[in-house]
Design an enzyme around this catalytic site. Structure first.
Site, PDB file in Angstrom:
ATOM      1  N   TYR A 281       0.808  -1.216   0.000  1.00 58.06           N
ATOM      2  CA  TYR A 281       0.000   0.000   0.000  1.00 58.06           C
ATOM      3  C   TYR A 281       0.841   1.266   0.000  1.00 58.06           C
ATOM      4  CZ  TYR A 281      -2.723   3.722   2.284  1.00 58.06           C
ATOM      5  OH  TYR A 281      -3.287   4.921   2.625  1.00 58.06           O
ATOM      6  N   TYR A 313     -10.892  -4.765   4.226  1.00 60.94           N
ATOM      7  CA  TYR A 313     -11.405  -4.929   5.589  1.00 60.94           C
ATOM      8  C   TYR A 313     -12.328  -6.142   5.708  1.00 60.94           C
ATOM      9  CZ  TYR A 313     -10.100  -0.094   6.971  1.00 60.94           C
ATOM     10  OH  TYR A 313      -9.435   1.062   7.282  1.00 60.94           O
ATOM     11  N   GLY A 328     -10.378   8.355   8.531  1.00 65.92           N
ATOM     12  CA  GLY A 328     -10.267   9.725   8.051  1.00 65.92           C
ATOM     13  C   GLY A 328     -10.996   9.869   6.723  1.00 65.92           C
ATOM     14  N   ASP A 329     -11.309  11.098   6.332  1.00 69.25           N
ATOM     15  CA  ASP A 329     -12.063  11.305   5.093  1.00 69.25           C
ATOM     16  C   ASP A 329     -11.171  11.350   3.854  1.00 69.25           C
ATOM     17  OD1 ASP A 329     -10.808  13.730   5.398  1.00 69.25           O
ATOM     18  OD2 ASP A 329     -12.634  14.928   5.549  1.00 69.25           O
ATOM     19  N   GLN A 336      -7.735   4.704  -2.379  1.00 69.07           N
ATOM     20  CA  GLN A 336      -8.411   3.853  -1.397  1.00 69.07           C
ATOM     21  C   GLN A 336      -9.923   3.787  -1.573  1.00 69.07           C
ATOM     22  OE1 GLN A 336      -6.794   3.868   2.811  1.00 69.07           O
ATOM     23  NE2 GLN A 336      -6.071   5.860   2.132  1.00 69.07           N
ATOM     24  N   ASP A 442      28.682  -6.015 -23.689  1.00 68.35           N
ATOM     25  CA  ASP A 442      28.430  -6.676 -22.402  1.00 68.35           C
ATOM     26  C   ASP A 442      29.391  -7.853 -22.232  1.00 68.35           C
ATOM     27  OD1 ASP A 442      27.240  -7.454 -20.009  1.00 68.35           O
ATOM     28  OD2 ASP A 442      25.722  -8.671 -21.032  1.00 68.35           O
TER      29      ASP A 442
END
Length: 669
Positions: A281, A313, A328-329, A336, A442
């Site tokens: 997250y 959840y 929270g708002d 989210q 390389d």
């Protein structure tokens, strides 16, 4: 602000319950009276001065308040005419001590929830508690509301009215206007009416708005029947549960503030995101799950702490079925939002409620996050993260980076996915891309000093773990110094391939002459590297070229076992076939013998396989080895051709990122 509690009345309708003490001392639970609950909530709200009007059982009430030992400053004002006047006269008696401040006014028989009081105190305007969802009472207060303001208050109003209670938060100016009219009434000998009658005269001079508490508890107790209802409601409130979820490893005042609000709603259960969920997250957690869990367990008011294993959840909500979820708002929009939508749906399925508070935005919180980020960039923390990420997630992804800028792209590129953020876990510093960027073949032509400089450039501006392409590792004597240097710089893993002689890129396979080192020699190189390292976090991965050089599956498996026995922390199996079947076969057969050693793949050729399928089959690290380099070349060629063809740069702008956006990728410090 001062609280004014009106407690002069006799409470006659309570019968024998108020025969020996004022109504406000009536028990509403085994541990609380009406008044003790009011005072505790007032103190918790930050109000320190309380004015209480007294009358009936004056001395009993005063002694009771003192016995509660709540650190409040009390002023008691007696209404000597309490038996013959209404509370308008009690307010008049207290006028000298309540005229110069904002006032929280309440009747002494009102029982309310903490959230009602907090909500009212948060209003900038003066307000009165009302409810638009409760039925209008027959004999109690109603308020007429017009254009968002309360115009009239009384028991007689029914039209355009809502249920109301005598609980007010009054700003100084509005209160002084009302108090002045109260004084005029009392001095004109109008002492046996409600104080609201005086308010109705001057309501146009006040900005009193309704605070709609809806179904929250806020009611007065006038009769034994009222008391029974309130007791039942308080028992129901006591059974409420509240759920919150946190990912943080640093607690600040914003977190504590929202926790304090949440605990007032009910028994607080906190979910702590697992390390894997946090890393998907936000960023890699500085503090492991068990320590973060313990941090919340030691906060007053938190009843229980549980693990939330995913960003969703759902699992915890279906198990706990909390009355409220608090957040929270900041998740109403953005990454989210899908998580929020799912929470709302689950709560609706059983009647739960989402409560959102304004998200705390403060420069000092950003500074804390910045400090945490800088911690992740330190060599010790960066080096250790790869092993921890593997343990947490099972599968990690790495994208090649060959400069500070490409490192920033790997660091900051995020895709919103299922309410979370999908991002790369690590960076791959490839010898192929390092050489190509410098325009060299390389063949281990670019020396380690130059390649270490690339690592320095990346480390200066990023925090994610680094996996280093060590080619063949060179001579054993040289490899031990490479290990120590990489370890000191904070690199998490070096991958060395079991070839010897002049190194050629594996993409050529058997088209060019390439020799595989013997199992014995390469095993000794691994052992020497392991002896040289000084920390347990650094990892040496053995890259097996048997499938590239067409030496067969059994040779690859034999080498994997031998290299693991020699101390290799991981095994990389490589193939240049587009069909992944031989990779899958190797993984399956290796896992039959070894369940724990991490397996690494570089799906440049077999690029149709998803990360989820790799993980399911037993792969642990997926490296996207050269895509940024390959993507940049055609883009630069196209830009160059456009300018040559058009003899100007205008057309080129359409395929170019504005430089001010590129600059935003670069950290200021």
């Amino acid at each position: 602000m001062k609280a004014l509690i009106l407690n002069s009345g006799m409470g006659k309708r309570m019968g024998v319950l108020t025969a020996e003490y004022p109504k406000c001392m009536t028990e509403i639970s085994s541990t609380e009276t009406i008044l003790s609950r009011q005072l505790k909530l007032i103190f918790a709200a930050g109000i320190k001065e309380v004015v209480i009007t007294t009358g009936y059982y004056n001395s009993v009430l005063i002694e009771y308040c003192k016995s509660l030992n709540i650190p409040l400053h009390f002023t008691f004002v007696n209404n000597p005419l309490y038996a013959d006047t209404n509370y308008i006269y009690s307010i008049y008696c207290a006028r000298d001590v309540i005229c110069d401040d904002d006032i929280l006014l309440m009747h002494g028989d009102i029982v309310f929830e903490a959230t009602v009081l907090d909500g009212m105190l948060a209003q900038k305007s003066s307000c009165m508690k009302v409810s638009t969802t409760k039925p209008l009472p027959e004999k109690d207060f109603k308020a007429i509301v017009l254009n968002g303001r309360i115009k009239k208050i009384g028991v007689e109003y029914f039209t355009d009215a809502v249920e109301a209670q005598a609980l007010y938060k009054l700003n100084k100016g509005d209160w002084q206007a009302w108090l002045k009219e109260i004084c005029r009434y009392c001095e004109n000998n109008e002492r046996n009416c409600y104080a609201e009658k005086a308010f109705n005269v001057i309501s146009e001079k006040c900005s009193l708005i309704p605070f709609d508490a809806q179904d929250s508890l806020c009611t007065e107790i006038d009769t034994p029947e009222d008391l029974a209802v309130v007791k039942n409601e308080l028992e129901r409130i006591e059974k409420r549960t509240v759920y919150m979820c946190f990912s943080t490893d640093i607690l600040h005042s914003g977190h504590i503030s929202i926790i304090r609000k949440a605990e007032k709603l009910g028994k607080l259960v906190i979910g702590v995101l697992s390390d894997e969920a946090v890393s998907s997250y936000k960023r890699f957690p500085l503090i492991p799950f068990e320590e973060r869990k313990s941090m919340f367990e030691n906060i007053r008011g938190v009843r229980k702490v549980v693990e939330q294993r995913t960003l969703s959840y759902k699992e915890n909500l279906e198990q706990l079925k909390p009355t409220y979820v608090v957040h929270g708002d900041d998740w109403i929009n953005g990454i989210q939002k899908p998580i929020r939508d799912e929470v709302c749906s689950i709560l609706a399925s059983y009647g739960g409620k989402l409560v959102e508070y304004p998200y705390s935005v403060d420069s000092k919180y950003a500074e804390l996050d910045k400090r945490a980020r800088s911690e992740l960039a330190t060599p010790d923390l960066r080096r250790a993260r790869l092993k921890k990420a593997l343990a947490m997630k099972g599968l990690i992804t790495a994208m090649e980076a060959h400069s500070g800028l490409t490192g920033l792209i790997v660091e900051n590129t995020i895709v919103e996915e299922c309410g979370g953020a999908h991002q790369f876990d690590a960076m791959w510093v490839s010898s192929l891309c390092d050489s190509t960027t410098k325009g060299k073949p390389d063949i281990e032509l670019v020396d380690m000093t130059s390649r270490f400089r690339t690592i320095d450039d990346i480390c200066e501006v990023t925090t994610k773990p680094i996996i280093f392409d060590g080619d063949t590792g060179g001579l054993v004597e040289h490899f031990v110094y490479t290990v120590r240097s990489l370890e000191r710089m904070g690199v998490s893993m070096v991958i060395i391939e079991d070839k010897t002689g002049l190194k050629k890129n594996s993409l050529f396979g058997t088209e060019v002459s390439q020799r595989q080192d013997s199992i014995e020699n390469f095993s000794e190189k691994i052992r020497a590297g392991k002896r040289a390292q000084r920390t347990k976090d650094f990892m040496i991965c053995a890259r097996i070229e048997s499938l590239i050089l067409e030496q067969g599956m059994q040779d690859a498996l034999r080498r994997a076992v031998a290299f693991t026995d020699a101390g290799a922390d991981a095994i990389m199996i490589h193939s240049r076939k587009k069909d992944p079947s031989e990779i899958f076969e190797f993984v399956e057969k290796f896992r039959e013998q070894n369940k724990s050693t991490p397996l690494v793949v570089v799906p440049t050729s077999f690029n149709t396989v998803t990360e989820e399928e790799f993980k399911e089959r037993g792969v642990n690290i997926v490296i996207y080895a050269n895509q940024l380099t390959r993507a940049s070349v055609p883009a630069m060629q196209k830009a160059a051709k456009l300018i040559l063809a058009k003899h100007r740069a205008k057309e080129c702008d359409e395929i170019c990122m504005p430089f001010n956006e590129i600059i935003r990728l670069i950290p200021e410090e």
